[in-house]
Design a protein around this motif. Structure first.
Motif: not given
Length: 256
Positions: A23-24, A65-69, A91-99, A249-256
């Motif tokens: 996932p992105s 950034h350093a976390s790579g997540r 923020a909307q233009g970047h389609r941010a997940a969190l502000f 909402p973003g848990f799948t992107a950080l799984a594993g």
């Protein structure tokens, strides 16, 4: 009777299998408060809030950034003025997940110190927060006559447009900030508060405003001037963001 020949149709291709695709990474938008001709609060020894906010946001961006997540963007990475609506639009233009908007404001009572976190609501949780929101929402006065601060009535309408899912996400993030700050960063009494902050008005992006301390308090100002303290604040915020995405909402992107 002549036989009609039908055109042969190409077979429909099967959809690509994407189940194993990575996932992105979620994009976190950091918003250092004030900037340019808007200094924000001026501390008891003359420190400008705009510089503290930018330094802390830059440190948090480095840690994320350093976390790579995550992917990370900032509404400003230098000393420039951006109207409140412009911050939301970025923020909307970047389609941010969190502000996450970062501040260190001032209060009339110089004895008040400690961090706090704010979410959007049509009505303020208390008088102190109402005054703080009024100060923040007046930042557009630096933009000149073409930009006008939204009236309280308009602010309430904007708050009502935020989706319930976004509200839940904002509340989850606020709770994560309080829990992460608790062991290391001093907090106000009842540190999770709400008011009609224009910068938090995005209908689709969970948004919080974090007060890292108050420039009107000599001890808070002295702490925030130190890189080591800002690193600790950023570390607590990184922990809060990690918890938000692993439980929200973003848990799948950080799984594993």
């Amino acid at each position: 009777m002549a036989t009609k020949h039908m055109a042969t149709k190409a077979p429909v291709a099967s959809p690509a299998i994407i189940g194993r695709a990575t996932p992105s990474l979620p994009l976190v938008m950091l918003d250092p408060g004030h900037g340019g001709k808007d200094p924000g609060a001026i501390g008891v020894s003359g420190t400008y809030e705009k510089h503290i906010a930018e330094a802390a946001a830059t440190e948090l961006a480095r840690q994320l950034h350093a976390s790579g997540r995550y992917r990370v963007a900032m509404t400003r990475s230098d000393d420039r003025f951006i109207p409140l609506d412009g911050r939301v639009e970025i923020a909307q233009g970047h389609r941010a997940a969190l502000f996450v908007s970062m501040h260190a404001d001032a209060l009339h009572d110089r004895s008040v110190r400690g961090a706090s976190v704010y979410t959007l609501s049509g009505n303020a949780s208390d008088a102190q927060t109402a005054a703080l929101a009024q100060t923040e929402n007046s930042a557009d006065r630096f933009a000149g006559p073409r930009v006008h601060a939204a009236s309280p009535e308009v602010q309430q309408i904007l708050a009502s447009l935020v989706t319930e899912e976004t509200r839940r996400g904002s509340a989850l993030m606020a709770n994560s900030v309080v829990n992460a700050f608790g062991p290391r960063i001093g907090l106000l009494t009842h540190p999770s508060r709400h008011a009609a902050f224009v910068v938090l008005k995005s209908a689709e992006i969970p948004s919080v405003l974090v007060e890292m301390g108050f420039m009107s308090n000599a001890m808070d100002e002295a702490a925030l001037r130190q890189a080591g303290h800002r690193m600790m604040v950023a570390g607590a915020m990184r922990t809060a963001i990690d918890r938000y995405f692993t439980s929200g909402p973003g848990f799948t992107a950080l799984a594993g």
